[in-house]
Design an enzyme around this catalytic site. Sequence first.
Site, PDB file in Angstrom:
ATOM      1  N   GLU A 174       0.811  -1.227   0.000  1.00 47.89           N
ATOM      2  CA  GLU A 174       0.000   0.000   0.000  1.00 47.89           C
ATOM      3  C   GLU A 174       0.839   1.271   0.000  1.00 47.89           C
ATOM      4  O   GLU A 174       0.429   2.300  -0.538  1.00 47.89           O
ATOM      5  CB  GLU A 174      -0.977   0.005   1.179  1.00 47.89           C
ATOM      6  CG  GLU A 174      -2.143  -0.982   1.041  1.00 47.89           C
ATOM      7  CD  GLU A 174      -1.814  -2.383   1.547  1.00 47.89           C
ATOM      8  OE1 GLU A 174      -0.624  -2.638   1.870  1.00 47.89           O
ATOM      9  OE2 GLU A 174      -2.738  -3.213   1.629  1.00 47.89           O
ATOM     10  N   GLN A 212      -9.255  -6.670  11.834  1.00 52.16           N
ATOM     11  CA  GLN A 212      -8.687  -5.619  10.982  1.00 52.16           C
ATOM     12  C   GLN A 212      -9.299  -4.241  11.238  1.00 52.16           C
ATOM     13  O   GLN A 212      -9.440  -3.436  10.326  1.00 52.16           O
ATOM     14  CB  GLN A 212      -8.784  -5.993   9.504  1.00 52.16           C
ATOM     15  CG  GLN A 212      -7.959  -7.250   9.206  1.00 52.16           C
ATOM     16  CD  GLN A 212      -7.644  -7.456   7.740  1.00 52.16           C
ATOM     17  OE1 GLN A 212      -8.449  -7.131   6.875  1.00 52.16           O
ATOM     18  NE2 GLN A 212      -6.472  -8.014   7.462  1.00 52.16           N
ATOM     19  N   LYS A 230     -17.723  -0.982   5.986  1.00 51.71           N
ATOM     20  CA  LYS A 230     -18.135  -1.938   4.968  1.00 51.71           C
ATOM     21  C   LYS A 230     -19.648  -1.947   4.743  1.00 51.71           C
ATOM     22  O   LYS A 230     -20.111  -2.088   3.610  1.00 51.71           O
ATOM     23  CB  LYS A 230     -17.651  -3.339   5.356  1.00 51.71           C
ATOM     24  CG  LYS A 230     -17.862  -4.346   4.234  1.00 51.71           C
ATOM     25  CD  LYS A 230     -17.148  -5.663   4.469  1.00 51.71           C
ATOM     26  CE  LYS A 230     -17.331  -6.577   3.260  1.00 51.71           C
ATOM     27  NZ  LYS A 230     -16.710  -7.882   3.469  1.00 51.71           N
ATOM     28  N   MET A 257      24.369   9.601   2.616  1.00 53.05           N
ATOM     29  CA  MET A 257      24.049  10.823   3.357  1.00 53.05           C
ATOM     30  C   MET A 257      24.331  10.636   4.846  1.00 53.05           C
ATOM     31  O   MET A 257      24.826  11.533   5.522  1.00 53.05           O
ATOM     32  CB  MET A 257      22.584  11.194   3.112  1.00 53.05           C
ATOM     33  CG  MET A 257      22.135  12.492   3.719  1.00 53.05           C
ATOM     34  SD  MET A 257      23.128  13.887   3.182  1.00 53.05           S
ATOM     35  CE  MET A 257      22.277  14.397   1.707  1.00 53.05           C
TER      36      MET A 257
HETATM   37  C1  LIG Z   1      18.257  15.153   2.374  1.00 60.27           C
HETATM   38  C2  LIG Z   1      17.517  16.439   2.210  1.00 60.27           C
HETATM   39  C3  LIG Z   1      18.226  17.619   2.054  1.00 60.27           C
HETATM   40  C4  LIG Z   1      17.555  18.815   1.837  1.00 60.27           C
HETATM   41  N1  LIG Z   1      18.290  19.948   1.580  1.00 60.27           N
HETATM   42  C5  LIG Z   1      17.652  21.061   1.162  1.00 60.27           C
HETATM   43  C6  LIG Z   1      18.383  22.210   0.703  1.00 60.27           C
HETATM   44  O1  LIG Z   1      19.598  22.234   0.686  1.00 60.27           O
HETATM   45  N2  LIG Z   1      17.677  23.275   0.254  1.00 60.27           N
HETATM   46  C7  LIG Z   1      16.307  23.286   0.231  1.00 60.27           C
HETATM   47  O2  LIG Z   1      15.730  24.267  -0.228  1.00 60.27           O
HETATM   48  N3  LIG Z   1      15.599  22.239   0.688  1.00 60.27           N
HETATM   49  C8  LIG Z   1      16.241  21.134   1.134  1.00 60.27           C
HETATM   50  N4  LIG Z   1      15.489  20.056   1.542  1.00 60.27           N
HETATM   51  C9  LIG Z   1      14.021  20.146   1.511  1.00 60.27           C
HETATM   52  C10 LIG Z   1      13.446  20.803   2.749  1.00 60.27           C
HETATM   53  O3  LIG Z   1      13.388  19.855   3.786  1.00 60.27           O
HETATM   54  C11 LIG Z   1      12.021  21.345   2.453  1.00 60.27           C
HETATM   55  O4  LIG Z   1      11.204  20.328   1.974  1.00 60.27           O
HETATM   56  C12 LIG Z   1      12.016  22.460   1.432  1.00 60.27           C
HETATM   57  O5  LIG Z   1      13.043  23.392   1.687  1.00 60.27           O
HETATM   58  C13 LIG Z   1      10.676  23.166   1.435  1.00 60.27           C
HETATM   59  O6  LIG Z   1      10.504  23.848   0.241  1.00 60.27           O
HETATM   60  P1  LIG Z   1       9.548  25.105   0.108  1.00 60.27           P
HETATM   61  O7  LIG Z   1       9.952  26.150   1.096  1.00 60.27           O
HETATM   62  O8  LIG Z   1       9.558  25.460  -1.316  1.00 60.27           O
HETATM   63  O9  LIG Z   1       8.144  24.627   0.631  1.00 60.27           O
HETATM   64  P2  LIG Z   1       7.042  23.580   0.163  1.00 60.27           P
HETATM   65  O10 LIG Z   1       7.074  22.449   1.114  1.00 60.27           O
HETATM   66  O11 LIG Z   1       7.087  23.291  -1.272  1.00 60.27           O
HETATM   67  O12 LIG Z   1       5.762  24.426   0.553  1.00 60.27           O
HETATM   68  C14 LIG Z   1       5.175  25.297  -0.320  1.00 60.27           C
HETATM   69  C15 LIG Z   1       4.769  26.597   0.341  1.00 60.27           C
HETATM   70  O13 LIG Z   1       4.031  27.320  -0.625  1.00 60.27           O
HETATM   71  C16 LIG Z   1       2.714  27.540  -0.178  1.00 60.27           C
HETATM   72  N5  LIG Z   1       1.812  27.350  -1.310  1.00 60.27           N
HETATM   73  C17 LIG Z   1       1.351  26.196  -1.831  1.00 60.27           C
HETATM   74  N6  LIG Z   1       0.566  26.437  -2.889  1.00 60.27           N
HETATM   75  C18 LIG Z   1       0.529  27.764  -3.043  1.00 60.27           C
HETATM   76  C19 LIG Z   1      -0.114  28.627  -3.965  1.00 60.27           C
HETATM   77  N7  LIG Z   1      -0.858  28.159  -4.967  1.00 60.27           N
HETATM   78  N8  LIG Z   1       0.039  29.955  -3.819  1.00 60.27           N
HETATM   79  C20 LIG Z   1       0.807  30.458  -2.795  1.00 60.27           C
HETATM   80  N9  LIG Z   1       1.449  29.687  -1.916  1.00 60.27           N
HETATM   81  C21 LIG Z   1       1.321  28.355  -2.037  1.00 60.27           C
HETATM   82  C22 LIG Z   1       2.470  26.580   0.940  1.00 60.27           C
HETATM   83  O14 LIG Z   1       1.511  27.108   1.843  1.00 60.27           O
HETATM   84  C23 LIG Z   1       3.862  26.425   1.547  1.00 60.27           C
HETATM   85  O15 LIG Z   1       4.113  27.433   2.494  1.00 60.27           O
HETATM   86  C24 LIG Z   1      16.144  18.850   1.825  1.00 60.27           C
HETATM   87  C25 LIG Z   1      15.437  17.666   2.027  1.00 60.27           C
HETATM   88  C26 LIG Z   1      16.108  16.474   2.194  1.00 60.27           C
HETATM   89  C27 LIG Z   1      15.301  15.228   2.370  1.00 60.27           C
HETATM   90  C1  LIG Z   2      12.348   5.829   5.519  1.00 60.95           C
HETATM   91  C2  LIG Z   2      13.627   6.515   5.890  1.00 60.95           C
HETATM   92  N1  LIG Z   2      14.451   5.974   6.810  1.00 60.95           N
HETATM   93  C3  LIG Z   2      15.618   6.592   7.137  1.00 60.95           C
HETATM   94  C4  LIG Z   2      15.961   7.784   6.556  1.00 60.95           C
HETATM   95  C5  LIG Z   2      17.266   8.493   6.938  1.00 60.95           C
HETATM   96  N2  LIG Z   2      18.176   8.544   5.768  1.00 60.95           N
HETATM   97  C6  LIG Z   2      18.289   9.654   5.013  1.00 60.95           C
HETATM   98  S1  LIG Z   2      19.339   9.464   3.722  1.00 60.95           S
HETATM   99  C7  LIG Z   2      19.659   7.868   4.157  1.00 60.95           C
HETATM  100  C8  LIG Z   2      20.611   7.033   3.345  1.00 60.95           C
HETATM  101  C9  LIG Z   2      20.170   6.811   1.960  1.00 60.95           C
HETATM  102  O1  LIG Z   2      21.072   5.909   1.346  1.00 60.95           O
HETATM  103  P1  LIG Z   2      21.031   5.646  -0.220  1.00 60.95           P
HETATM  104  O2  LIG Z   2      19.638   5.398  -0.647  1.00 60.95           O
HETATM  105  O3  LIG Z   2      22.032   4.617  -0.557  1.00 60.95           O
HETATM  106  O4  LIG Z   2      21.434   7.063  -0.820  1.00 60.95           O
HETATM  107  P2  LIG Z   2      22.863   7.818  -0.827  1.00 60.95           P
HETATM  108  O5  LIG Z   2      22.823   8.811   0.283  1.00 60.95           O
HETATM  109  O6  LIG Z   2      23.927   6.809  -0.636  1.00 60.95           O
HETATM  110  O7  LIG Z   2      22.902   8.478  -2.159  1.00 60.95           O
HETATM  111  C10 LIG Z   2      18.961   7.520   5.322  1.00 60.95           C
HETATM  112  C11 LIG Z   2      19.052   6.225   5.995  1.00 60.95           C
HETATM  113  C12 LIG Z   2      15.043   8.331   5.622  1.00 60.95           C
HETATM  114  N3  LIG Z   2      15.268   9.507   5.034  1.00 60.95           N
HETATM  115  N4  LIG Z   2      13.917   7.669   5.296  1.00 60.95           N
END
Ligand SMILES: Cc1cc2nc3c(=O)[nH]c(=O)nc-3n(C[C@H](O)[C@H](O)[C@H](O)COP(=O)(O)OP(=O)(O)OC[C@H]3O[C@@H](n4cnc5c(N)ncnc54)[C@H](O)[C@@H]3O)c2cc1C
Ligand SMILES: Cc1ncc(C[n+]2csc(CCOP(=O)(O)OP(=O)(O)O)c2C)c(N)n1
Lengths: 163, 576
Positions: B50, B113, B162, B479
Amino acid sequence: MRHIISLLLENEAGALARVASLFAARGYNIEALTVAPTEDETVSRMTIVTCGDERIIEQITKQLNKLIDVIKLLDISGSGHIERELMLLKVRARGEEREEVKRLADIFRGRIVDVTSQAYVIEMTGDSAKLDAFLANLAPGQIIEVVRSGPTGILRGERGLHL
Amino acid sequence: MELSGAEIVVQALKDEGVEFIFGYPGGAVLHIYDALFGQEDVKHVLVRHEQGATHMADGYARATGRPGVVLATSGPGATNLVTGIATAYMDSIPLVVITGQVPTPVIGSDAFQECDTVGITRPCVKHNYLVKDRRKLAETIKKAFYIASTGRPGPVLVDIPKDITDPNIKVPYHYPQSVSLRSYKPKVKGNPRQIRKAADLIASARKPMIYSGGGVVLGEAASELTELTRWLNFPITNTLMGLGAYPGSDRQFLGMLGMHGTYEANMAMHECDVLIAIGARFDDRVTGKLDEFCPYAKVIHIDVDPASIAKNVPVDVPIVGQVKPVLSELISLLKSSGHRPDPDALEAWWAQIERWRSLDCLRYDRESALIKPQYVIEQLWEITGGNAYVTSDVGQHQMWVAQYYRFEKPRRWINSGGLGTMGFGMPSAIGVKLAHPEEEVVCVTGEASIQMCIQELSTALQYKAPIKIVNLNNRYMGMVRQWQEFTYESRYSHSYMDTIPDFVKLAEAYGHVGMRIEKPEEVRPALEQAIAMKDRLVFLDFITDRTENVYPMVEAGKAQHQMRLPPWISTDRELA
Ligand SMILES: Cc1cc2nc3c(=O)[nH]c(=O)nc-3n(C[C@H](O)[C@H](O)[C@H](O)COP(=O)(O)OP(=O)(O)OC[C@H]3O[C@@H](n4cnc5c(N)ncnc54)[C@H](O)[C@@H]3O)c2cc1C
Ligand SMILES: Cc1ncc(C[n+]2csc(CCOP(=O)(O)OP(=O)(O)O)c2C)c(N)n1
Ligand SMILES: [Mg+2]
């Protein structure tokens, strides 16, 4: 700072849970919460007493407004308002105490609504500070049980919170 | 027309124009599955887990802008959805999730369930419903689509006991054209006074910066954003979620900002005097240390969700509304008023930015005998002309796509930013491919992430979704390893797996094509060969340099301008 937020919300199953879990999930404070149906059976009115700095209160009101079940909301502590809380209080009342408790209750405009040879039940309304003050005036060990409803409130003047 | 509850569900989906429903059967939804039988209007995609269904629906929604639809049974079916629902919620993606529930009379009795699906999902949905009256079923489904796709989008769940779908009890069916809720009136237009204030502030800027995010993609406002930015000649950066809303190879684009943003984007943020935030939410991966974030800037913030505004950062000019109408309004106001920011100041600002940019912070070793992950992404970008739909999982590989694949158009970059869900990449790519069968769809992943929803390779075969999987196989949870190298003195605690499957054989076992690529010179031919196989899913297992890190990096607790650059770049030496 203490704030009183009044809400009108859809009288739907789960609406209360949504508000409560919002406060829990975001780590906001709830000091008191009351909710009851209104003259319109599809709408409930809720009063939440919370505290936090300006930024937190702004987030609380915005997050509450975001809940789909919340129709309208007002932080009434920002304007002139009337706040009331109901307290039911069971106190020990024996011998000389009986007169003294009655006098004190009169001063605070409380009513004695149940009497036994050993105890009174007093009903009192007022803002929370008044109820606190009354409790503080009773002798230690005299209180058997306190039941407080939590505050509700309404704005002064013509302005109202309605649909 | 009189229909049973189960028929109402299916008919409502047809009336809503739903193309695909991603689902998995079970006891509580069997009446609905029976109603789905033999009809072709709503195509059911049978997943293998799912969670995969939610990610496929999510990918479909991100690529098309239309809500993705999911169907699952009660109990374990519903709990398996939670990760995917939370993923969509964090990134504001519209989903309508339908779950079966135990019959109304036994709710609350720990029936087989049974779980409190509405309670479990409450914190990660925009709204949810438990339907107890079949006469309200059609209207509830309409409301779910309406709430999911308007305002700030998000997932909405409808839990249906259901007995409500009992095929023997029929009620009149009417699917409303539209619904309105007195308690939900999302704003569309911005307040004109605020927009005027914003225009004045923009005209006074000497070091302006545009910071735009996922809201521009969600709000279909890429062309307005581009028009505004070009007309003003302002520098612009995008969040991870906003990439593609402004053309990635344009001169005015400074790259992504934040934790793994470019040097020039983060420096320009730090030094700017007017910050225009558009559909972005000041996430902590963007701001770094909050009290040193944009210390000199007055802030304009356009967002449809008032709660996003001034949540983390104080705002001088808040504008609540949809980005599209607000930007149009702002553009026409700026154009008609005729005053633009001081051109000399702007020229000096651009000169400063070009100096930062000259550092070329994304350069890496191109001579290496090992495959550099950055090189794979660059080649992918070249071959696909920056126009593929690229999904990713979570980790270093995700950041390298964000840095090296320059997205030219919105909705092409599909990844889990807010929740950071490993396992998202491949199923979401299937959702995208089903939505756009003619487009190139690539999932960039890591050897750890791909294993989290690997079973959906089987779904890809059944429904003919010939995506390309680019596995940047560094034999590490890269990472995690990177953080351990930087902050835990290279104690690599449980960030590698001693046993990694043979992905070529694995792909073949699922009926697909597998390729292993071990030398840099094989990278481009392999990618070309894979893309040429139009109707096959190809799993490309790139054995990459396992010690590569993502740079620049704003480490935890640091301010945004205090970036850790790669050891081979020195600001002192190069910008002196
Ligand atoms: C490993 C990892 C590393 C990351 N590193 C970075 C990084 O270096 N830099 C980075 O930027 N992010 C990074 N992120 C992502 C970060 O965690 C956030 O998800 C991201 O920064 C949020 O983006 P955003 O501010 O564009 O918001 P979003 O989550 O895209 O939110 C959108 C915003 O716009 C508003 N909105 C939505 N629709 C409308 C509309 N029609 N009109 C007006 N407003 C609207 C919403 O209310 C909200 O406030 C990383 C994530 C991961 C997993
Ligand atoms: C469901 C879930 N569990 C744990 C994490 C924490 N986490 C972030 S990056 C990462 C490693 C990812 O490894 P891989 O897919 O090999 O990517 P790489 O960083 O090596 O490119 C982990 C464990 C996560 N983001 N999501
Ligand atoms: Mg890895």
